[in-house]
Design a protein around this motif. Sequence first.
Motif, PDB file in Angstrom:
ATOM      1  N   GLN A 134     -10.088   0.367  -7.901  1.00 26.54           N
ATOM      2  CA  GLN A 134     -11.081   0.876  -7.176  1.00 26.54           C
ATOM      3  C   GLN A 134     -11.042   2.408  -7.578  1.00 26.54           C
ATOM      4  OE1 GLN A 134     -13.138  -0.296  -4.757  1.00 26.54           O
ATOM      5  NE2 GLN A 134     -12.303  -2.257  -5.093  1.00 26.54           N
ATOM      6  N   ALA A 135     -10.169   3.142  -7.905  1.00 22.19           N
ATOM      7  CA  ALA A 135     -10.029   4.332  -8.485  1.00 22.19           C
ATOM      8  C   ALA A 135     -10.920   4.547  -9.678  1.00 22.19           C
ATOM      9  CB  ALA A 135      -8.859   5.021  -8.660  1.00 22.19           C
ATOM     10  N   SER A 136     -10.661   3.337 -10.737  1.00 23.49           N
ATOM     11  CA  SER A 136     -11.443   3.338 -12.012  1.00 23.49           C
ATOM     12  C   SER A 136     -12.847   3.104 -11.793  1.00 23.49           C
ATOM     13  CB  SER A 136     -10.621   2.338 -12.984  1.00 23.49           C
ATOM     14  OG  SER A 136     -10.822   0.816 -12.335  1.00 23.49           O
ATOM     15  N   LYS A 137     -13.093   2.132 -10.747  1.00 26.24           N
ATOM     16  CA  LYS A 137     -14.602   2.105 -10.316  1.00 26.24           C
ATOM     17  C   LYS A 137     -15.149   3.283 -10.009  1.00 26.24           C
ATOM     18  CE  LYS A 137     -16.723  -1.744  -7.964  1.00 26.24           C
ATOM     19  NZ  LYS A 137     -16.621  -2.918  -6.973  1.00 26.24           N
ATOM     20  N   ARG A 138     -14.686   4.231  -9.345  1.00 26.26           N
ATOM     21  CA  ARG A 138     -15.312   5.518  -8.949  1.00 26.26           C
ATOM     22  C   ARG A 138     -15.237   6.532 -10.084  1.00 26.26           C
ATOM     23  NH1 ARG A 138     -11.806   3.925  -4.484  1.00 26.26           N
ATOM     24  NH2 ARG A 138     -10.488   5.575  -4.769  1.00 26.26           N
ATOM     25  N   ALA A 165     -18.085   1.028 -15.762  1.00 30.80           N
ATOM     26  CA  ALA A 165     -18.352  -0.370 -15.196  1.00 30.80           C
ATOM     27  C   ALA A 165     -17.485  -1.198 -16.148  1.00 30.80           C
ATOM     28  CB  ALA A 165     -19.912  -0.840 -15.373  1.00 30.80           C
ATOM     29  N   VAL A 166     -17.282  -0.879 -17.470  1.00 26.82           N
ATOM     30  CA  VAL A 166     -16.224  -1.784 -18.464  1.00 26.82           C
ATOM     31  C   VAL A 166     -14.904  -1.636 -17.916  1.00 26.82           C
ATOM     32  CG1 VAL A 166     -15.594  -1.796 -20.594  1.00 26.82           C
ATOM     33  CG2 VAL A 166     -18.216  -1.745 -20.471  1.00 26.82           C
ATOM     34  N   VAL A 167     -14.684  -0.471 -17.861  1.00 34.75           N
ATOM     35  CA  VAL A 167     -12.979  -0.284 -17.201  1.00 34.75           C
ATOM     36  C   VAL A 167     -12.866  -1.231 -15.952  1.00 34.75           C
ATOM     37  CG1 VAL A 167     -11.328   1.228 -16.132  1.00 34.75           C
ATOM     38  CG2 VAL A 167     -12.830   1.850 -18.476  1.00 34.75           C
ATOM     39  N   CYS A 168     -14.002  -1.177 -14.908  1.00 32.15           N
ATOM     40  CA  CYS A 168     -13.378  -1.843 -13.809  1.00 32.15           C
ATOM     41  C   CYS A 168     -13.364  -3.432 -14.028  1.00 32.15           C
ATOM     42  CB  CYS A 168     -14.471  -1.644 -12.779  1.00 32.15           C
ATOM     43  SG  CYS A 168     -14.568   0.147 -12.101  1.00 32.15           S
ATOM     44  N   SER A 169     -14.471  -3.833 -14.543  1.00 26.79           N
ATOM     45  CA  SER A 169     -14.352  -5.325 -15.306  1.00 26.79           C
ATOM     46  C   SER A 169     -13.354  -5.706 -16.042  1.00 26.79           C
ATOM     47  CB  SER A 169     -15.747  -5.713 -16.016  1.00 26.79           C
ATOM     48  OG  SER A 169     -15.873  -5.258 -17.125  1.00 26.79           O
ATOM     49  N   THR A 178       4.033 -11.696  -7.478  1.00 24.58           N
ATOM     50  CA  THR A 178       3.681 -10.406  -7.462  1.00 24.58           C
ATOM     51  C   THR A 178       3.887  -9.835  -5.839  1.00 24.58           C
ATOM     52  OG1 THR A 178       2.470 -10.429  -9.206  1.00 24.58           O
ATOM     53  CG2 THR A 178       2.040  -8.422  -7.715  1.00 24.58           C
ATOM     54  N   THR A 179       4.531  -8.754  -5.514  1.00 27.55           N
ATOM     55  CA  THR A 179       4.777  -8.424  -4.172  1.00 27.55           C
ATOM     56  C   THR A 179       3.557  -7.792  -3.788  1.00 27.55           C
ATOM     57  OG1 THR A 179       5.185  -6.245  -4.724  1.00 27.55           O
ATOM     58  CG2 THR A 179       7.248  -7.784  -5.044  1.00 27.55           C
ATOM     59  N   PRO A 180       3.403  -7.597  -2.382  1.00 26.05           N
ATOM     60  CA  PRO A 180       2.137  -7.184  -1.706  1.00 26.05           C
ATOM     61  C   PRO A 180       2.038  -5.706  -2.030  1.00 26.05           C
ATOM     62  CG  PRO A 180       3.278  -8.561  -0.239  1.00 26.05           C
ATOM     63  CD  PRO A 180       4.272  -8.337  -1.427  1.00 26.05           C
ATOM     64  N   ALA A 181       3.040  -5.028  -2.390  1.00 26.30           N
ATOM     65  CA  ALA A 181       2.991  -3.533  -2.625  1.00 26.30           C
ATOM     66  C   ALA A 181       2.397  -3.412  -3.964  1.00 26.30           C
ATOM     67  CB  ALA A 181       4.337  -2.932  -2.615  1.00 26.30           C
ATOM     68  N   ILE A 182       2.830  -4.121  -4.830  1.00 34.81           N
ATOM     69  CA  ILE A 182       2.422  -3.927  -6.395  1.00 34.81           C
ATOM     70  C   ILE A 182       0.770  -4.461  -6.392  1.00 34.81           C
ATOM     71  CG2 ILE A 182       2.494  -4.948  -8.545  1.00 34.81           C
ATOM     72  CD1 ILE A 182       4.723  -2.948  -7.862  1.00 34.81           C
ATOM     73  N   LYS A 183       0.371  -5.617  -5.501  1.00 33.82           N
ATOM     74  CA  LYS A 183      -0.891  -5.839  -5.485  1.00 33.82           C
ATOM     75  C   LYS A 183      -1.878  -4.715  -4.952  1.00 33.82           C
ATOM     76  CE  LYS A 183      -0.335 -10.803  -5.101  1.00 33.82           C
ATOM     77  NZ  LYS A 183      -0.345 -12.291  -4.216  1.00 33.82           N
ATOM     78  N   HIS A 184      -1.410  -4.110  -3.830  1.00 28.99           N
ATOM     79  CA  HIS A 184      -1.832  -3.053  -3.351  1.00 28.99           C
ATOM     80  C   HIS A 184      -2.314  -2.025  -4.185  1.00 28.99           C
ATOM     81  CE1 HIS A 184      -3.528  -0.440  -0.157  1.00 28.99           C
ATOM     82  NE2 HIS A 184      -2.675   0.388  -0.590  1.00 28.99           N
ATOM     83  N   LEU A 185      -1.332  -1.676  -4.970  1.00 28.69           N
ATOM     84  CA  LEU A 185      -1.410  -0.624  -5.976  1.00 28.69           C
ATOM     85  C   LEU A 185      -2.438  -0.899  -7.106  1.00 28.69           C
ATOM     86  CD1 LEU A 185       2.321   0.539  -6.496  1.00 28.69           C
ATOM     87  CD2 LEU A 185       0.294   1.974  -5.659  1.00 28.69           C
ATOM     88  N   ILE A 186      -2.209  -2.241  -7.680  1.00 26.69           N
ATOM     89  CA  ILE A 186      -3.379  -2.803  -8.429  1.00 26.69           C
ATOM     90  C   ILE A 186      -4.716  -2.519  -8.057  1.00 26.69           C
ATOM     91  CG2 ILE A 186      -4.222  -4.656  -9.680  1.00 26.69           C
ATOM     92  CD1 ILE A 186      -1.072  -5.786  -9.988  1.00 26.69           C
ATOM     93  N   GLU A 187      -4.919  -3.138  -6.838  1.00 27.64           N
ATOM     94  CA  GLU A 187      -6.303  -2.819  -6.307  1.00 27.64           C
ATOM     95  C   GLU A 187      -6.683  -1.320  -5.990  1.00 27.64           C
ATOM     96  OE1 GLU A 187      -9.969  -3.694  -4.496  1.00 27.64           O
ATOM     97  OE2 GLU A 187      -8.706  -4.877  -5.729  1.00 27.64           O
ATOM     98  N   ASN A 188      -5.712  -0.410  -5.823  1.00 24.56           N
ATOM     99  CA  ASN A 188      -6.072   1.050  -5.554  1.00 24.56           C
ATOM    100  C   ASN A 188      -6.517   1.491  -7.178  1.00 24.56           C
ATOM    101  OD1 ASN A 188      -5.552   0.964  -3.002  1.00 24.56           O
ATOM    102  ND2 ASN A 188      -3.668   1.912  -3.195  1.00 24.56           N
ATOM    103  N   MET A 199     -10.057   8.018 -13.528  1.00 25.15           N
ATOM    104  CA  MET A 199      -9.284   7.311 -14.215  1.00 25.15           C
ATOM    105  C   MET A 199      -7.781   7.891 -14.333  1.00 25.15           C
ATOM    106  SD  MET A 199     -11.217   5.361 -15.398  1.00 25.15           S
ATOM    107  CE  MET A 199     -12.890   5.018 -15.669  1.00 25.15           C
ATOM    108  N   SER A 200      -7.630   9.468 -13.918  1.00 22.81           N
ATOM    109  CA  SER A 200      -6.236   9.624 -14.005  1.00 22.81           C
ATOM    110  C   SER A 200      -5.652   9.097 -12.571  1.00 22.81           C
ATOM    111  CB  SER A 200      -6.024  10.987 -14.116  1.00 22.81           C
ATOM    112  OG  SER A 200      -6.876  11.686 -12.888  1.00 22.81           O
ATOM    113  N   GLN A 201      -6.429   9.154 -11.434  1.00 23.47           N
ATOM    114  CA  GLN A 201      -5.914   8.579 -10.340  1.00 23.47           C
ATOM    115  C   GLN A 201      -5.408   6.884 -10.488  1.00 23.47           C
ATOM    116  OE1 GLN A 201      -8.592   8.252  -7.114  1.00 23.47           O
ATOM    117  NE2 GLN A 201      -7.004   8.522  -5.544  1.00 23.47           N
ATOM    118  N   ALA A 202      -6.342   6.399 -11.165  1.00 25.00           N
ATOM    119  CA  ALA A 202      -6.046   4.797 -11.742  1.00 25.00           C
ATOM    120  C   ALA A 202      -4.666   4.981 -12.530  1.00 25.00           C
ATOM    121  CB  ALA A 202      -7.095   4.128 -12.482  1.00 25.00           C
ATOM    122  N   ASP A 203      -4.569   5.744 -13.536  1.00 30.02           N
ATOM    123  CA  ASP A 203      -3.341   5.748 -14.306  1.00 30.02           C
ATOM    124  C   ASP A 203      -2.238   5.870 -13.063  1.00 30.02           C
ATOM    125  OD1 ASP A 203      -4.267   5.516 -16.743  1.00 30.02           O
ATOM    126  OD2 ASP A 203      -4.451   7.558 -17.032  1.00 30.02           O
TER     127      ASP A 203
END
Length: 160
Positions: free
Chosen positions: A61-65, A11-15, A48-58, A68-72
């Motif tokens: 979401q990965a960190s929320k689940r 929760a902390v990482v996500c927030s 910020t490009t849409p591609a970068i925004k998409h990667l940030i959102e991904n 962490m390595s996927q988020a990295d």
Amino acid sequence: MISPLKIIFIAVVCSLLFSACSTTPKSLTDEIDTIIPGEQQIRPGTATTPAIKHLIENARQASKRGRMSQADSFLERAIRIEPNNPLLWHYLAKLQLYQGHYQRAEGLAAKSSSLVQNSDRVSLLADNWRIIAHARQFQGNTAGAQQAQSRASELSNGNH
């Protein structure tokens, strides 16, 4: 079964991927208490490009689940696309901090700050100093943590 501490950690990482830290922590519990409310949000800018925004959102979401390595990986992919984007280095620094990779977090926050080129990113600079303060505190460098937190406070109060 996921332990309660791991749930709190996730929760902390996500927030924190998008919110600022506020004070130098004495322990992880203190840090959670001070960070979750957040004093501001640091978000990608309009350039910020849409591609970068998409990667940030991904990454978020990965960190929320708890992946962490996927988020990295998502953030590192974004950095390969935009290596001079200080916000991406900042997000990766936060993620490393909350994974317990304190030296790496400190270095990534410093890298983020070195890429900031205009004065309208003072909140990003201040938050990078907060990451450095947290990293130093967790490494047992109390004096260094206090210096970093003082710098963050100066920036937050408009004393550039």
